[in-house]
Write an enzyme that holds these catalytic residues in place. Structure first.
Site, PDB file in Angstrom:
ATOM      1  N   ASP A 183       0.648  -1.371   0.034  1.00  0.00           N
ATOM      2  CA  ASP A 183       0.126  -0.570   0.158  1.00  0.00           C
ATOM      3  C   ASP A 183       0.837   1.292   0.195  1.00  0.00           C
ATOM      4  OD1 ASP A 183      -2.534  -1.670  -0.232  1.00  0.00           O
ATOM      5  OD2 ASP A 183      -3.023  -1.126   2.183  1.00  0.00           O
TER       6      ASP A 183
ATOM      7  N   LYS B  11      -6.324  -4.626  -3.097  1.00  0.00           N
ATOM      8  CA  LYS B  11      -6.840  -6.334  -3.098  1.00  0.00           C
ATOM      9  C   LYS B  11      -8.007  -4.645  -1.634  1.00  0.00           C
ATOM     10  CE  LYS B  11      -3.449  -3.837   0.791  1.00  0.00           C
ATOM     11  NZ  LYS B  11      -4.244  -3.497   1.984  1.00  0.00           N
TER      12      LYS B  11
ATOM     13  N   CYS C 299      -2.419  -2.629   7.459  1.00  0.00           N
ATOM     14  CA  CYS C 299      -2.284  -4.128   6.632  1.00  0.00           C
ATOM     15  C   CYS C 299      -1.402  -4.689   6.808  1.00  0.00           C
ATOM     16  CB  CYS C 299      -2.376  -3.349   4.740  1.00  0.00           C
ATOM     17  SG  CYS C 299      -4.084  -2.151   4.959  1.00  0.00           S
TER      18      CYS C 299
END
Length: 292
Positions: free
Chosen positions: A85, A198, A231
């Site tokens: 991310d 995702k 995450c």
């Protein structure tokens, strides 16, 4: 063309024989072929991915990475670097975090060491997987109306809201294929990287990440990205459940939650990773090991 592994609507797919829901799997057949081109494993379908993986076609020397709680030996041929991310909505001015008043300085500080890790990894033939958090334009993968994932993302961050980007364009917050879900410029994926969307904190949840890695005989995951306790930790925990050996590079990740506390969420995640879920090291130690 970049091997971008992007999800397509799978609403027509029903449950398989094991009752596992396939609706939101992220990889299409063409994307699996892209993964095959990258990993060279003949990967074609999720069903084939359940078969025992063939042995690696090339052998690489094993290197020792200085880490905690103990040094760990890794085989570059069975290793990938996971970048979690590191996208504009989290790490760039004008992105989702910045607009929400969240301090992104730690994430920005992690960019430079991560860039060095990626450069050295590519030279050593270690493959890169970029994970990106992003939702479909209709928000169909955000969750049910009362799902915490939907409620929190809408309330806290305004996911799906139209905003003006730093470039003056009107785009929507945390929606796929927009500026916000693009990887930050300094870590821009290269043509032989895999980029996978995702829609939950873990990179393994309803994606083909596990199938792609196992078909390529991957054992070791060098994990970087943001944020540490959300995450990144979620992805490492899921990797642990799937028997991967994970090494978290502590200077290549950041967590704004609790960053002004005596013991931050970042520190807590590093500690639990070190004790239970894997190993922790630094970019400097990774570069040293690969250079050896």
């Amino acid at each position: 063309m970049m091997n971008q592994i992007r999800g397509k609507s799978d609403d027509g797919i029903t449950q398989n024989d094991e009752g596992l829901k396939r609706r939101d799997l992220m990889l299409s057949g063409s994307s699996l072929l892209a993964a095959s081109a990258l990993f060279g494993t003949g990967f074609a379908t999720p069903a084939q991915a359940q078969q025992p993986a063939p042995p690696p076609t090339t052998l690489a020397h094993v290197v020792t990475l200085d880490a905690k709680p103990t040094p760990i030996s890794i085989d570059p041929a069975k290793t990938v670097v996971i970048v979690v991310d590191m996208q504009n909505d989290f790490g760039s001015k004008g992105g989702m975090f910045d607009r929400a008043g969240i301090d992104i300085s730690g994430i920005q500080k992690a960019i430079s060491p991560t860039a060095r890790v990626l450069a050295f990894a590519r030279r050593a033939g270690i493959r890169i997987v970029d994970l990106k958090m992003g939702y479909r334009p209709d928000l169909s993968d955000l969750g049910a109306p009362d799902a915490p994932n939907r409620v929190r993302h809408l309330e806290l961050f305004g996911v799906g809201k139209t905003i003006k980007t730093p470039h003056g364009k009107d785009e929507r917050v945390l929606i796929r294929d927009t500026w916000g879900t693009d990887i930050v410029e300094e870590l821009k994926p290269q043509s032989d990287d895999i980029v996978m969307y995702k829609h939950r904190f873990s990179g393994f949840y309803q994606t083909e990440l596990d199938a792609v890695l196992k078909q390529a005989s991957i054992k070791h995951l060098i994990v970087t990205g943001c944020t540490t306790s959300v995450c990144v930790e979620s992805t490492i925990r899921d990797a642990y459940f799937r028997d991967y050996q994970c090494v978290l590079l502590t200077d290549c990740t950041s967590e704004p939650i609790g960053n002004d506390a005596p013991t931050s969420n970042h520190d807590a995640s590093v500690l639990v990773m070190q004790i239970l879920f894997g190993w922790v090291s630094t970019s400097e130690q990774f570069l040293k090991a690969i250079s050896s």
